[in-house]
Design an enzyme around this catalytic site. Structure first.
Site, short mmCIF file in Angstrom:
data_model
loop_
_atom_site.label_atom_id
_atom_site.label_comp_id
_atom_site.label_asym_id
_atom_site.label_seq_id
_atom_site.Cartn_x
_atom_site.Cartn_y
_atom_site.Cartn_z
N GLY A 153 28.13 41.81 32.75
CA GLY A 153 28.57 42.08 31.41
C GLY A 153 27.17 41.80 30.44
O GLY A 153 26.16 42.02 31.00
N GLY A 154 27.55 41.30 29.27
CA GLY A 154 26.26 41.16 28.29
C GLY A 154 25.15 40.35 28.93
O GLY A 154 23.89 40.59 28.79
N GLY A 155 25.54 39.22 29.48
CA GLY A 155 24.73 38.10 29.86
C GLY A 155 23.77 38.90 31.25
O GLY A 155 22.50 38.61 31.41
N THR A 156 24.60 39.67 31.80
CA THR A 156 23.70 40.27 33.21
C THR A 156 22.72 41.28 32.65
O THR A 156 21.86 41.60 33.01
CB THR A 156 24.94 40.92 33.91
N GLN A 178 44.36 38.34 34.47
CA GLN A 178 43.87 39.45 33.92
C GLN A 178 42.51 39.90 34.53
O GLN A 178 42.20 41.02 34.83
CB GLN A 178 43.44 39.27 32.40
N ARG A 179 41.86 39.06 35.64
CA ARG A 179 40.76 39.54 36.12
C ARG A 179 40.94 39.66 37.76
O ARG A 179 40.07 39.96 38.48
CB ARG A 179 39.59 38.37 36.06
N MET A 226 42.51 36.98 27.30
CA MET A 226 41.15 36.94 27.42
C MET A 226 40.51 37.78 26.44
O MET A 226 41.19 38.82 25.72
CB MET A 226 40.58 37.23 28.84
N ILE A 253 36.01 42.64 31.75
CA ILE A 253 37.48 42.80 31.38
C ILE A 253 37.47 42.83 29.80
O ILE A 253 38.39 43.47 29.40
CB ILE A 253 38.24 41.86 31.97
N ASP A 254 36.42 42.31 29.18
CA ASP A 254 36.62 42.13 27.75
C ASP A 254 36.22 43.50 26.99
O ASP A 254 36.11 43.58 25.83
CB ASP A 254 35.40 41.15 27.17
O1 F6P Z 1 33.79 37.55 30.37
C1 F6P Z 1 34.82 37.72 30.92
C2 F6P Z 1 35.64 36.54 30.86
O2 F6P Z 1 37.07 36.77 31.61
C3 F6P Z 1 36.12 36.25 29.30
O3 F6P Z 1 36.98 36.76 28.87
C4 F6P Z 1 36.45 34.63 29.44
O4 F6P Z 1 36.48 33.94 28.29
C5 F6P Z 1 35.22 34.17 30.46
O5 F6P Z 1 34.95 35.34 31.27
C6 F6P Z 1 35.91 33.01 31.31
O6 F6P Z 1 34.82 32.56 31.92
P1 F6P Z 1 34.76 31.79 33.24
O7 F6P Z 1 35.50 32.71 34.35
O8 F6P Z 1 33.39 31.37 33.60
O9 F6P Z 1 35.84 30.64 33.15
#
Ligand code: F6P
Length: 369
Positions: free
Chosen positions: A110-113, A295-296, A177, A134-135
């Protein structure tokens, strides 16, 4: 001598990562005659030199697998926890890139990567990225893989909540999320027919939400479904956050972070607080469901398998042409290489005039504004 390509997956996991790894790897091996290695657990595994050969055997049977066969982490090359201390491990990562005689490094995230990949690009590495989350908040791409699967999971949850809410004449709040972008709550809220959709981009007035629910109740609809992004906040909370943002100097970050947590009710408290407020304001029983990591999880949707495969194969083609320093963005049915420098530091949030918002308003969905 065959070219050698490294792949890593970084940040939150998402359905479609293995489909992308497969698309990249099979195209590089089969069409371009290259070799591929995977680094375990994102940039941390690249720092620790933990690798996995991605040959045809390793790439077989992973299209439908959720998660990532490589593992992931949220570690950053320039700020990595080593012996309990945040340490810049960029040089070690660059050394390992050279030790493996890599011709390029593919980063899925995602954005951080995208930001971490750009950091390594500035150290002289050939990097290329794919948008995963997923965001759906990675900038400069029509969509990120992971979103379509999460959208389906969240929509099914809303469908299921309708029957219990209807039976008990209740308000059902579903926290989804999406900490800083409301695409998941917006998309699933529309697809699932939620009566209220709350997203970070539109700070809500709880009294307006309650009024909309009471209008439904007075017209005979004794239940309501509220789809709420985890980062959605009330107008008061948003004002607090803005106030903290005005702080000058280094305190700003701490103060802002504290305010954001306070504003969001130290997530996930915010949705619980909203559910209680709505019960008090409407007199209707109110219950909360936090969908969280469901959701993931699990196998990617057909849409995400298709998206991840076409972005992955496009990535392999770009590598074969020596195109680096780019993200492989989804554009229509195809893909487009966009400069990483134009992606980094941006977030794709929901525009307030987005057509999906207009569409939802047309079917009387309340956004709390
Ligand atoms: O960046 C995707 C995401 O699932 C966000 O929707 C959520 O807030 C975050 O990651 C949760 O982060 P972690 O998996 O580090 O708890």
């Amino acid at each position: 001598m065959s070219k050698m390509i490294g792949i890593l997956t970084s940040g939150g996991d998402s359905p479609g990562l293995n489909a992308a790894i497969r698309g990249i790897g099979k195209a590089l091996l089969g069409r371009h005659g290259m070799k591929v290695i995977g680094f375990r657990d994102g940039f941390r595994g690249m720092m620790e030199n933990r690798t996995q050969l991605l040959d045809s055997k390793a790439l077989s049977g992973i299209l439908t697998l959720g998660g990532t066969i490589l593992g992931t982490s949220r570690d950053k090359p320039y700020a990595m926890p080593v012996a309990g201390k945040m340490t810049d491990m960029t040089d070690v990562i660059v050394d390992n890139y050279r030790k493996h005689h890599l011709d390029a490094l593919v980063c899925l995230g995602g954005g951080g990567t995208q930001k971490n990949a750009y950091h390594l690009m500035k150290q002289g590495l050939n990097v290329i990225t794919l948008p995963k989350t997923i965001d759906n908040d990675v900038a400069m791409t029509d969509v990120s893989f992971g979103y379509d699967t999460a959208l389906g999971i969240a929509t099914e949850a809303i469908d299921r909540l309708h029957s219990t809410a209807h039976s008990h004449h209740r308000i059902l709040v579903l926290e989804l999320m999406g900490n800083k972008a409301g695409w998941l709550a917006l998309g699933a809220g529309i697809a699932g027919g939620a009566d209220v959709i709350l997203i970070p981009e539109i700070p809500y007035d709880v009294k307006k939400v309650a009024a909309a629910i009471l209008r439904r109740s007075h017209s005979g609809q004794g239940f309501s479904i509220v789809a709420m992004a985890e980062g959605a906040m009330s107008r008061q909370a948003a004002a607090k956050l803005a106030e903290a943002g005005k702080e000058k100097g280094s305190k700003k970050k701490n103060k802002k972070q504290q305010a954001r947590e306070a504003a969001a009710g130290n997530r996930p408290g915010n949705s619980q607080f909203l559910a209680q407020q709505l019960e008090e304001l409407t007199g209707l029983e109110s219950r909360l469901t936090i969908l969280g990591y469901l959701q993931r999880g699990g196998t990617p949707s057909a849409g995400d398998r298709l998206l991840a495969t076409r972005l992955g194969t496009a990535c392999a083609d770009l590598i074969s042409k020596g195109v680096f320093g780019v993200m492989v963005a989804a554009r229509g049915d195809g893909a487009e290489a966009v400069q990483l420098k134009d992606v980094v530091g941006k977030r794709r949030t929901v525009p307030l005039d987005h057509c999906w918002i207009e569409s939802a308003r047309s079917v009387h969905t309340c956004f709390g504004d």
